[in-house]
Design a protein around this motif. Structure first.
Motif, mmCIF file in Angstrom:
data_model
loop_
_atom_site.group_PDB
_atom_site.id
_atom_site.type_symbol
_atom_site.label_atom_id
_atom_site.label_comp_id
_atom_site.label_asym_id
_atom_site.label_seq_id
_atom_site.Cartn_x
_atom_site.Cartn_y
_atom_site.Cartn_z
ATOM 1 N N PHE A 263 13.270 4.119 -4.867
ATOM 2 C CA PHE A 263 11.863 4.258 -4.499
ATOM 3 C C PHE A 263 11.314 5.596 -4.992
ATOM 4 N N ALA B 274 6.398 7.028 -12.053
ATOM 5 C CA ALA B 274 5.061 6.429 -12.188
ATOM 6 C C ALA B 274 4.009 7.535 -12.270
ATOM 7 N N VAL B 275 4.169 8.519 -11.392
ATOM 8 C CA VAL B 275 3.199 9.604 -11.361
ATOM 9 C C VAL B 275 3.313 10.480 -12.618
ATOM 10 N N GLN C 215 4.111 -3.306 -10.426
ATOM 11 C CA GLN C 215 5.468 -2.795 -10.209
ATOM 12 C C GLN C 215 5.811 -2.807 -8.717
ATOM 13 N N PHE D 235 0.828 -1.202 0.000
ATOM 14 C CA PHE D 235 0.000 0.000 0.000
ATOM 15 C C PHE D 235 0.866 1.257 0.000
ATOM 16 N N ALA E 272 8.538 6.234 -7.906
ATOM 17 C CA ALA E 272 7.297 6.952 -7.598
ATOM 18 C C ALA E 272 7.123 8.159 -8.527
ATOM 19 N N ILE F 29 8.918 -4.723 -7.061
ATOM 20 C CA ILE F 29 9.921 -4.057 -6.211
ATOM 21 C C ILE F 29 10.108 -4.850 -4.909
ATOM 22 N N LEU G 83 3.814 1.694 -1.275
ATOM 23 C CA LEU G 83 4.324 1.912 -2.632
ATOM 24 C C LEU G 83 3.220 2.415 -3.566
ATOM 25 N N ARG G 84 2.075 1.791 -3.476
ATOM 26 C CA ARG G 84 0.980 2.183 -4.373
ATOM 27 C C ARG G 84 0.497 3.596 -4.067
ATOM 28 N N SER G 85 0.523 3.964 -2.794
ATOM 29 C CA SER G 85 0.065 5.306 -2.430
ATOM 30 C C SER G 85 1.000 6.371 -2.987
ATOM 31 N N ARG G 86 2.192 5.918 -3.451
ATOM 32 C CA ARG G 86 3.122 6.860 -4.088
ATOM 33 C C ARG G 86 3.007 6.788 -5.607
ATOM 34 N N GLY G 87 1.944 6.158 -6.080
ATOM 35 C CA GLY G 87 1.687 6.164 -7.525
ATOM 36 C C GLY G 87 2.238 4.963 -8.265
ATOM 37 N N ILE G 88 2.928 4.079 -7.544
ATOM 38 C CA ILE G 88 3.549 2.930 -8.205
ATOM 39 C C ILE G 88 2.488 1.855 -8.425
ATOM 40 N N PRO G 89 2.238 1.468 -9.684
ATOM 41 C CA PRO G 89 1.182 0.506 -9.960
ATOM 42 C C PRO G 89 1.415 -0.832 -9.251
ATOM 43 N N TYR G 90 0.314 -1.529 -9.007
ATOM 44 C CA TYR G 90 0.340 -2.763 -8.231
ATOM 45 C C TYR G 90 1.430 -3.744 -8.675
ATOM 46 N N PRO H 165 -5.320 2.940 -5.278
ATOM 47 C CA PRO H 165 -4.394 3.859 -4.595
ATOM 48 C C PRO H 165 -3.446 4.563 -5.570
ATOM 49 N N GLU H 166 -2.895 3.803 -6.541
ATOM 50 C CA GLU H 166 -1.935 4.411 -7.448
ATOM 51 C C GLU H 166 -2.581 5.435 -8.380
ATOM 52 N N LEU I 114 6.474 14.638 -5.456
ATOM 53 C CA LEU I 114 5.292 14.150 -6.181
ATOM 54 C C LEU I 114 4.313 15.275 -6.525
ATOM 55 N N ALA J 56 -2.922 8.595 -6.399
ATOM 56 C CA ALA J 56 -1.639 9.315 -6.359
ATOM 57 C C ALA J 56 -1.411 10.036 -7.682
ATOM 58 N N GLY J 57 -1.702 9.352 -8.772
ATOM 59 C CA GLY J 57 -1.548 9.976 -10.085
ATOM 60 C C GLY J 57 -2.435 11.200 -10.219
#
Ligand SMILES: Nc1ncnc2c1ncn2[C@@H]1O[C@H](COP(=O)(O)OP(=O)(O)OP(=O)(O)O)[C@@H](O)[C@H]1O
Ligand SMILES: [Mg+2]
Lengths: 429, 249
Positions: B98, B105-106, A392, A381, B102, A396, A383-390, B72-73, B162, B76-77
């Motif tokens: 990391f 990705a964004v 990926q 979560f 991030a 990681i 990682l995903r909350s930072r925009g990184i898709p599931y 969630p992603e 971000l 963030a986007g």
């Protein structure tokens, strides 16, 4: 005596021991077939094979390797400067190998050649480091022993690595082969070997290899292996290692191929100051069965072993890890560490992790640990909350989980190859 | 830009949020204060889209879109950022990799080109300097072995790179020494703009000295029991929550 299964019997029947000029070799093969005839292929009732069944072997009619197969394009991991050995379906292939410039007095080549040129040395060691009593598969291997590679180093520090490519290749006919390999290093020798098993097409083959290694008298061997056999391959790789005084055997194994793989390693720390460090990475997907079984025998005082095995299972994969540290009577002051961790990426996977300590000595420092888990929901979560898709994020986390093993070893230019295999595997998953 | 209507949420079958209403415009800063266990972090997780937080009633509109439908992603986007109350450690994942993953990705989500290693380094350096984050911290695994204050500064670094539109800061001020508080305050202030909004969860007036809120809400037992101007924060600091928890009970 039990009646052998049809498949076991067919392996016995396929064994034709032609009398050679080497009586000791004849008796080695005969002992092998006698031993195998007594027990046949192991079943789940065999304690060491409780979690891995070779029943799959019974579905096919395994033939000997008759002809020399054409091989396709070969890819190498080491860039330029290395000695290269190619073994196709268990047969050493000189024309594809590149061994020129190997140091004077040292030997690299096929088992059949070494039997001629270094008969005495082979008589002393062959079948004695990994014996037919160790496992039925080794007995079977001994009885069929025909070719393989041999590397003999005494007072030699190799400056270039050796890369060994074991190619499995068959077109239609299911084949079985039993290569026997021998590596001897003594008197402060040093070598780095990258060994790989690959399948070149999707045919069925049963590779039942036996590898014997003796690292003696202050020598160091780095032996890193990748098992990437074809999708229908059944592989049993039995390795016996003896480590002598102040010598060191270091090995990182990565397995991601094959339908079934049993990597069976038994290490004898047979003199004071002997050390071994083993790493393992196993990646298995739907329908794959992977088994890493390691037995470390601390036979003398002040010997040291370290093991770190980590696996990732997905789909309906089955993973087995059996690690046993046995400290013999009198092997006081031994130090043995063992860690096994498995990450399960889907609910259909199955894992058996059995770390064991058998201690008959005093004043030892031994520990083992085993953990099985899923990806950490909170980390995913984050990682995903930072925009990184599931996907990926998952990759990681899997990579960082396995990187710990790679980082423990000094792989030089090969480190990237190991990382890349992991990345590719996750992507394909 | 953010509209929360009658939001109810449960965790493990237990109702934690019991009807939250909140509306924020672009450029606004709102503070949420409230006793321990009142549901502040739960609200922030629901906004960021954490699994296991089930919305049973109500809706959340973000820039007119249904936020609760997004992964969630995607959130963030779209510009939602949560600074965690307890930042998560990622053993084996270097902070630099990391951050780069991030940011790219964004950027990809937003249709911008991805940055290569060199450009990324330049881009990050400016921010790390401002937040007093050393190169050594960037080399280490994310949050592993970081002090409490370092973790919080690391959250602000992520926020800064971000460039979110809605930032939810969950007790980012807790555990900070005076200097770190100023650094974080400056970092957050530097991000203030007419397009960015912030929801600042805190127990203390002191962060609000640095980031002056437009509105202050008191959350007690899963509901907003009172809203007011920045003076409400001062009042709370003096008098505590007792009358609100009593109200709620
Ligand atoms: N998995 C869970 N199962 C049951 N209850 C939970 C779970 N997670 C959180 N809670 C409960 O939800 C309530 C709200 O928790 P939350 O973390 O949102 O509070 P908070 O307002 O952020 O508190 P604090 O000021 O201490 O950070 C608490 O009573 C907590 O125990
Ligand atoms: Mg909280």
């Amino acid at each position: 005596m039990n009646k052998l299964s049809a498949t076991s019997q067919s392996f016995v029947d396929a064994c034709s021991i032609s009398e050679t000029e080497l009586p000791w070799l004849n008796s080695l093969k005969k002992c092998g077939i006698e031993e195998f005839s007594k027990v046949g292929l192991p079943t789940l009732r065999n304690e060491a094979w409780r979690y891995t069944s070779l029943k799959q072997l019974e579905r096919l009619d395994w033939q000997k390797v008759a002809e020399d197969y054409e091989v396709g394009e070969l890819s190498w991991l080491t860039s330029g400067d290395s000695y290269k050995l190619v073994i196709v379906n268990g047969k050493f292939n000189y024309s594809l190998s590149e061994i020129s410039g190997f140091p004077e007095g040292a030997f690299i080549g096929s088992l059949s050649e070494a039997l001629g040129s270094h008969s005495e040395l082979l008589e002393t060691h062959l079948g004695r480091i990994a014996t037919s009593k160790d496992s039925p598969l080794l007995a079977l291997n001994a009885s069929h022993m025909a070719d393989g590679y041999v590397i003999l180093l005494s007072k030699v520090q190799l400056t270039k690595p050796i890369e060994i490519l074991n190619v499995g290749r068959t077109d239609g006919q299911a084949i079985a082969y039993h290569p026997r390999n021998l590596i001897l290093l003594d008197q402060l020798s040093r070598a780095t070997i990258f060994e790989r098993c690959t399948g070149q097409n999707t045919g069925s083959y049963f590779m039942n290899s036996g590898t014997e290694i003796f690292v003696d008298q202050g020598s160091h061997l780095q032996h890193h292996r990748i098992f990437a056999d074809g999708p229908e391959a059944i592989g049993v790789a039995s390795t016996g290692v003896r480590v002598g005084s102040d010598a060191n055997y270091t090995s990182l194994v990565l397995s991601d191929g094959g339908k079934l793989l049993r990597n069976d390693v038994r290490i004898h720390l047979s003199a004071s100051g002997a050390e071994t460090k083993l790493g393992g990475i196993y990646l298995a997907d739907d329908g794959q069965h992977v088994d890493h079984t390691v037995l470390i025998e601390h036979e003398m005082p002040h010997t040291k072993s370290e093991q770190l095995f980590k696996g990732v299972l997905s789909g309906k994969a089955r993973g087995v890890f059996q690690g046993n540290i046995r400290v013999h009577e009198g092997a006081d002051g031994s130090d043995g560490q063992l860690t096994n961790k498995t990450l399960l990426l889907s609910p259909g996977t199955e894992v058996n992790s059995k770390p064991q300590l058998e201690i008959y000595a005093d004043d030892v420092k031994c520990s083992h640990g085993s953990a099985v888990g899923e990806l950490d929901e909170e980390e995913l979560f984050y990682l995903r909350s930072r925009g990184i898709p599931y996907t990926q994020a998952k990759s990681i986390l899997v990579e960082s989980f396995l990187s710990e093993v790679i980082d423990e070893f000094n792989l030089g230019e090969l480190a990237d190859t190991f990382h890349q295999r992991i990345t590719d595997w996750i992507r394909a998953d | 830009m953010l509209k929360i209507n009658n939001l109810h949420a449960t965790v493990d079958g237990k109702e934690i949020l019991k009807g939250i209403d909140l509306a924020m415009g672009f450029g606004e800063v709102h503070a949420i204060m409230g006793p321990n266990g009142s549901g502040k972090s739960t609200l922030s997780y629901v906004l960021a889209g954490r699994d296991g937080y089930e919305v049973t009633k109500g809706e959340v509109l973000y820039k007119g879109k249904n936020l609760l439908e997004m992964k969630p992603e995607e959130r963030a986007g779209e510009g939602v950022f949560l600074a965690f109350q307890y930042p998560v450690e990622l053993p084996g994942v270097s902070s630099m990799n990391f951050l780069k993953a991030a940011v790219n990705a964004v950027r990809k989500y937003r249709g911008e080109n991805e940055l290569d290693a060199m450009d990324f380094l330049k881009f990050v350096r400016e921010t790390t300097k401002m937040l007093n984050i050393t190169d050594d911290m960037l080399k280490r695994a994310v949050n592993v072995g970081f002090s409490g204050g370092e973790k919080k500064r690391n959250e602000i670094l992520q926020m800064a790179v971000l460039k979110p539109i809605l930032s939810v800061l969950d007790e980012t001020d807790s555990g900070l020494d005076v200097d770190a508080l100023r650094i974080v305050g400056d970092g957050v202030t530097a991000l203030r703009s007419p397009h960015r909004s912030m929801l600042v969860i805190t127990h203390y007036q002191r962060l609000l000295d640095h980031i002056i809120p437009d509105e202050v809400h008191i959350l007690a037992d899963g509901k907003i029991v009172r809203s007011g101007g920045k003076e409400l924060a001062v009042e709370l600091e003096e008098k505590g929550y007792s009358r609100y928890t009593a109200d709620a009970a």
